[in-house]
Design a protein around this motif. Sequence first.
Motif, PDB file in Angstrom:
ATOM      1  N   LEU A   1       0.807  -1.216   0.000  1.00  0.00           N
ATOM      2  CA  LEU A   1       0.000   0.000   0.000  1.00  0.00           C
ATOM      3  C   LEU A   1       0.841   1.267   0.000  1.00  0.00           C
ATOM      4  CD1 LEU A   1      -2.783  -1.064   2.531  1.00  0.00           C
ATOM      5  CD2 LEU A   1      -2.882  -1.081   0.039  1.00  0.00           C
ATOM      6  N   ILE A   2       2.075   1.166   0.534  1.00  0.00           N
ATOM      7  CA  ILE A   2       2.979   2.321   0.583  1.00  0.00           C
ATOM      8  C   ILE A   2       4.326   1.870   0.019  1.00  0.00           C
ATOM      9  CG2 ILE A   2       3.921   4.184   2.008  1.00  0.00           C
ATOM     10  CD1 ILE A   2       1.901   3.432   4.166  1.00  0.00           C
ATOM     11  N   PRO A   3       4.497   1.919  -1.293  1.00  0.00           N
ATOM     12  CA  PRO A   3       5.732   1.404  -1.914  1.00  0.00           C
ATOM     13  C   PRO A   3       7.006   2.076  -1.415  1.00  0.00           C
ATOM     14  CG  PRO A   3       4.020   1.735  -3.559  1.00  0.00           C
ATOM     15  CD  PRO A   3       3.500   2.340  -2.298  1.00  0.00           C
ATOM     16  N   ASP A   4       6.890   3.281  -0.835  1.00  0.00           N
ATOM     17  CA  ASP A   4       8.063   3.970  -0.303  1.00  0.00           C
ATOM     18  C   ASP A   4       8.612   3.299   0.953  1.00  0.00           C
ATOM     19  OD1 ASP A   4       8.035   5.840  -2.299  1.00  0.00           O
ATOM     20  OD2 ASP A   4       7.000   7.374  -1.143  1.00  0.00           O
ATOM     21  N   VAL A   5       7.905   2.284   1.451  1.00  0.00           N
ATOM     22  CA  VAL A   5       8.392   1.514   2.603  1.00  0.00           C
ATOM     23  C   VAL A   5       8.877   0.170   2.063  1.00  0.00           C
ATOM     24  CG1 VAL A   5       7.820   0.547   4.867  1.00  0.00           C
ATOM     25  CG2 VAL A   5       6.727   2.664   4.102  1.00  0.00           C
ATOM     26  N   PRO A   6      10.160   0.090   1.680  1.00  0.00           N
ATOM     27  CA  PRO A   6      10.630  -1.075   0.933  1.00  0.00           C
ATOM     28  C   PRO A   6      11.105  -2.242   1.780  1.00  0.00           C
ATOM     29  CG  PRO A   6      12.375   0.545   1.051  1.00  0.00           C
ATOM     30  CD  PRO A   6      11.198   1.121   1.792  1.00  0.00           C
ATOM     31  N   SER A   7      11.265  -2.026   3.087  1.00  0.00           N
ATOM     32  CA  SER A   7      11.918  -3.060   3.889  1.00  0.00           C
ATOM     33  C   SER A   7      11.378  -3.097   5.307  1.00  0.00           C
ATOM     34  CB  SER A   7      13.433  -2.805   3.936  1.00  0.00           C
ATOM     35  OG  SER A   7      13.704  -1.592   4.612  1.00  0.00           O
ATOM     36  N   THR A   8      11.678  -4.190   5.993  1.00  0.00           N
ATOM     37  CA  THR A   8      11.220  -4.368   7.370  1.00  0.00           C
ATOM     38  C   THR A   8      11.785  -3.298   8.290  1.00  0.00           C
ATOM     39  OG1 THR A   8      10.899  -6.750   7.118  1.00  0.00           O
ATOM     40  CG2 THR A   8      11.312  -5.946   9.346  1.00  0.00           C
TER      41      THR A   8
END
Length: 345
Positions: free
Chosen positions: A134-141
């Motif tokens: 939903l928020i592609p700018d959050v790519p990682s854990t």
Amino acid sequence: MKKIIFIILLIFYFSCSRERKIENDVVIDRIEYLYNLKSLINQKVWDGFNNEKFNLPLIYYTDSVCYIANPTDKFINRFNPVLIYENQNVKIYKTALLDSVPFHMHVSVSFDKKEYNYKSPFMLCSSTEITNRLIPDVPSTEVWATMILHEYFHGFQFKHKEFLDYFEQNIVTPADTLKNIYSNNNWFRESVDKENDLLLSVLISNDSLETSILVTSFFKLRDERRKRTEEKLGFNIKPIEEIYEAMEGSARYIEYSLYDLLPTIEPNGRLLQSDTLYHSNSYFNDFCFEDAEWLYKTGRTYYYATGFNMLRLMDKLEIDYKSSLFTNEISLERIIRANIINNTP
């Protein structure tokens, strides 16, 4: 034929069991990782953050189930979750989805006695997979984790009885009111932006006299804007502005601290094995504070930036505020006003 069907069903059962175990392992590792980051913040940034009395349950949403870390007895009695893991720090339970809301990333607290979170905050978050979708700018854990620690700090705030009571009594006006006033009034927006520019100027000044002049100018401009707001809009903006600056400014301060700290620590070994979305803190290696204007520049949610910059100002002026904020004091600016004479020659 029956034997073949039985074997196929057996294979299917063990395959599903293995998938559930893999999902459980990733969730457990991520939740323990969050607890490790809380401990890191406690050690390096905000003493007391990881104190047991400020702990709050975490509800972790996947597409199909919820995992709950350290739920209250009231929650357990209402939802009957199944315990799947425990160690000395955390008990993790599993249950059906609690709602159909597509995305969660917030602290939930109710003032309705019938609710499971009555005056008892819970942290709600969607999984890394849902968040990334939903928020592609959050790519990682690890980037996902900075968002959660931001929200977890709101829980830390609400676990202070004084702050929770103050919030209940004073927040009759939503934050959207501040956003709308900022967006719809040029004179208000221009003043807020100038106030924040003054804060940023103080933060780069090495001259004590200039610092004193800039801080005085900041408060003068702020007082004039608030007076004009009351005259033109019939609204005393000070109490709501103070509480949202303290709430969101300090949560952003925690979030930024992780951006600063994560490149300095070893990657999490458990997540390296279990989590394909864990990228060993690489996202933060090239992080440049000056380029991250969302942290310190004003916009519609200006109180995030002004609050964050006031915390940085208190750090610069060596004002002790972390021990009193959310207990003896709610307002960042009142702490600065009370200490400025002693801290700026």
